[in-house]
Scaffold this motif. Sequence first.
Motif, PDB file in Angstrom:
ATOM      1  N   GLU A   1      -5.004  17.458  15.979  1.00 26.28           N
ATOM      2  CA  GLU A   1      -4.714  18.154  14.733  1.00 26.28           C
ATOM      3  C   GLU A   1      -3.218  18.137  14.489  1.00 26.28           C
ATOM      4  N   GLY A   2      -2.847  18.066  13.231  1.00 28.77           N
ATOM      5  CA  GLY A   2      -1.442  18.042  12.867  1.00 28.77           C
ATOM      6  C   GLY A   2      -1.156  16.868  11.959  1.00 28.77           C
ATOM      7  N   GLY A   3       0.097  16.690  11.674  1.00 26.47           N
ATOM      8  CA  GLY A   3       0.526  15.641  10.758  1.00 26.47           C
ATOM      9  C   GLY A   3       0.516  14.267  11.389  1.00 26.47           C
ATOM     10  N   MET A   4       0.964  13.308  10.609  1.00 23.60           N
ATOM     11  CA  MET A   4       0.992  11.917  11.069  1.00 23.60           C
ATOM     12  C   MET A   4       1.883  11.763  12.292  1.00 23.60           C
ATOM     13  N   ASP A   5       2.954  12.535  12.406  1.00 25.90           N
ATOM     14  CA  ASP A   5       3.807  12.432  13.584  1.00 25.90           C
ATOM     15  C   ASP A   5       3.040  12.775  14.856  1.00 25.90           C
ATOM     16  N   VAL A   6       2.151  13.757  14.782  1.00 31.44           N
ATOM     17  CA  VAL A   6       1.337  14.138  15.938  1.00 31.44           C
ATOM     18  C   VAL A   6       0.371  13.006  16.288  1.00 31.44           C
ATOM     19  N   GLN A   7      -0.218  12.379  15.261  1.00 29.80           N
ATOM     20  CA  GLN A   7      -1.133  11.259  15.503  1.00 29.80           C
ATOM     21  C   GLN A   7      -0.412  10.087  16.170  1.00 29.80           C
ATOM     22  N   ILE A   8       0.754   9.749  15.664  1.00 23.23           N
ATOM     23  CA  ILE A   8       1.508   8.611  16.202  1.00 23.23           C
ATOM     24  C   ILE A   8       1.887   8.872  17.661  1.00 23.23           C
TER      25      ILE A   8
ATOM     26  N   ILE B   1       0.262  -2.528  15.060  1.00 25.89           N
ATOM     27  CA  ILE B   1       0.148  -1.191  14.486  1.00 25.89           C
ATOM     28  C   ILE B   1      -0.676  -1.291  13.215  1.00 25.89           C
ATOM     29  N   PHE B   2      -1.701  -0.477  13.142  1.00 28.61           N
ATOM     30  CA  PHE B   2      -2.574  -0.430  11.969  1.00 28.61           C
ATOM     31  C   PHE B   2      -2.425   0.943  11.337  1.00 28.61           C
ATOM     32  N   LEU B   3      -2.097   0.967  10.049  1.00 27.91           N
ATOM     33  CA  LEU B   3      -1.884   2.224   9.324  1.00 27.91           C
ATOM     34  C   LEU B   3      -2.734   2.252   8.060  1.00 27.91           C
ATOM     35  N   THR B   4      -3.326   3.397   7.788  1.00 27.82           N
ATOM     36  CA  THR B   4      -4.075   3.529   6.539  1.00 27.82           C
ATOM     37  C   THR B   4      -3.132   3.756   5.369  1.00 27.82           C
ATOM     38  N   ASP B   5      -1.870   4.080   5.652  1.00 31.47           N
ATOM     39  CA  ASP B   5      -0.858   4.252   4.615  1.00 31.47           C
ATOM     40  C   ASP B   5       0.468   3.713   5.147  1.00 31.47           C
ATOM     41  N   LEU B   6       0.890   2.570   4.637  1.00 34.14           N
ATOM     42  CA  LEU B   6       2.135   1.954   5.124  1.00 34.14           C
ATOM     43  C   LEU B   6       3.376   2.777   4.810  1.00 34.14           C
ATOM     44  N   ALA B   7       3.244   3.800   4.003  1.00 34.27           N
ATOM     45  CA  ALA B   7       4.373   4.707   3.763  1.00 34.27           C
ATOM     46  C   ALA B   7       4.774   5.425   5.054  1.00 34.27           C
ATOM     47  N   HIS B   8       3.886   5.450   6.048  1.00 36.18           N
ATOM     48  CA  HIS B   8       4.194   6.095   7.330  1.00 36.18           C
ATOM     49  C   HIS B   8       4.934   5.170   8.287  1.00 36.18           C
ATOM     50  N   PHE B   9       5.184   3.929   7.880  1.00 36.39           N
ATOM     51  CA  PHE B   9       5.831   2.985   8.781  1.00 36.39           C
ATOM     52  C   PHE B   9       7.225   3.439   9.235  1.00 36.39           C
ATOM     53  N   PRO B  10       8.074   4.019   8.364  1.00 39.42           N
ATOM     54  CA  PRO B  10       9.366   4.519   8.853  1.00 39.42           C
ATOM     55  C   PRO B  10       9.206   5.593   9.936  1.00 39.42           C
ATOM     56  N   LEU B  11       8.169   6.413   9.834  1.00 36.46           N
ATOM     57  CA  LEU B  11       7.915   7.427  10.849  1.00 36.46           C
ATOM     58  C   LEU B  11       7.511   6.772  12.176  1.00 36.46           C
TER      59      LEU B  11
ATOM     60  N   ALA C   1       7.590  -7.724  20.465  1.00 38.55           N
ATOM     61  CA  ALA C   1       7.221  -8.319  19.182  1.00 38.55           C
ATOM     62  C   ALA C   1       6.214  -7.352  18.559  1.00 38.55           C
ATOM     63  N   ARG C   2       6.121  -7.354  17.221  1.00 36.37           N
ATOM     64  CA  ARG C   2       5.300  -6.322  16.593  1.00 36.37           C
ATOM     65  C   ARG C   2       4.765  -6.788  15.257  1.00 36.37           C
ATOM     66  N   ALA C   3       3.610  -6.252  14.902  1.00 33.97           N
ATOM     67  CA  ALA C   3       3.056  -6.432  13.565  1.00 33.97           C
ATOM     68  C   ALA C   3       2.625  -5.069  13.066  1.00 33.97           C
ATOM     69  N   ALA C   4       2.796  -4.843  11.781  1.00 34.29           N
ATOM     70  CA  ALA C   4       2.322  -3.610  11.142  1.00 34.29           C
ATOM     71  C   ALA C   4       1.394  -4.029  10.012  1.00 34.29           C
ATOM     72  N   ILE C   5       0.194  -3.495  10.044  1.00 27.82           N
ATOM     73  CA  ILE C   5      -0.836  -3.932   9.104  1.00 27.82           C
ATOM     74  C   ILE C   5      -1.407  -2.721   8.386  1.00 27.82           C
ATOM     75  N   GLY C   6      -1.474  -2.794   7.067  1.00 31.87           N
ATOM     76  CA  GLY C   6      -2.117  -1.747   6.276  1.00 31.87           C
ATOM     77  C   GLY C   6      -3.608  -2.017   6.217  1.00 31.87           C
ATOM     78  N   VAL C   7      -4.401  -0.993   6.501  1.00 30.61           N
ATOM     79  CA  VAL C   7      -5.856  -1.137   6.514  1.00 30.61           C
ATOM     80  C   VAL C   7      -6.488  -0.042   5.650  1.00 30.61           C
ATOM     81  N   ALA C   8      -7.703  -0.297   5.193  1.00 32.73           N
ATOM     82  CA  ALA C   8      -8.403   0.665   4.338  1.00 32.73           C
ATOM     83  C   ALA C   8      -8.873   1.887   5.110  1.00 32.73           C
ATOM     84  N   SER C   9      -9.324   1.678   6.345  1.00 26.73           N
ATOM     85  CA  SER C   9      -9.796   2.810   7.142  1.00 26.73           C
ATOM     86  C   SER C   9      -9.765   2.440   8.615  1.00 26.73           C
ATOM     87  N   LEU C  10      -9.819   3.487   9.467  1.00 23.42           N
ATOM     88  CA  LEU C  10      -9.827   3.319  10.912  1.00 23.42           C
ATOM     89  C   LEU C  10     -10.926   4.201  11.502  1.00 23.42           C
ATOM     90  N   PRO C  11     -11.335   3.932  12.741  1.00 23.86           N
ATOM     91  CA  PRO C  11     -12.391   4.735  13.352  1.00 23.86           C
ATOM     92  C   PRO C  11     -12.065   6.229  13.349  1.00 23.86           C
TER      93      PRO C  11
END
Length: 128
Positions: free
Chosen positions: A45-52, A78-88, A103-113
Amino acid sequence: MSKSIIHTDRAPKAIGTYSQAVKVGDTVYLSGQIPLDPATMTLVEGGMDVQIRRVFDNLSAVAEAAGGSLQDIVKLNIFLTDLAHFPLVNEIMAGYFAEPYPARAAIGVASLPRGAGVEMDGVMVLAG
């Protein structure tokens, strides 16, 4: 080359037909981690920072069970449902990793488990 299955109770147990990680030689393939609390198997529980942070903690636990650490990760996805969280993600990642970064990839996805906002997987190479 033989393969070893990696498991730790310090990370969420697999919720499907996969292993937390598989080691082949000195390479470890880390399965995707979402922000599940390993004790309750529910999303933190908590914000995106807690999830990350929970995802990095879960990855760290699996890396340690394999005999390494986050510093041994050579490729991070890295898979994000909102790429606006990438700076975080970048801000928090700086507290878990030191240079040289993987090396890294960041991918925006529609949903996650389980409705998670973030998931990460990686490849780790252990020192000989």
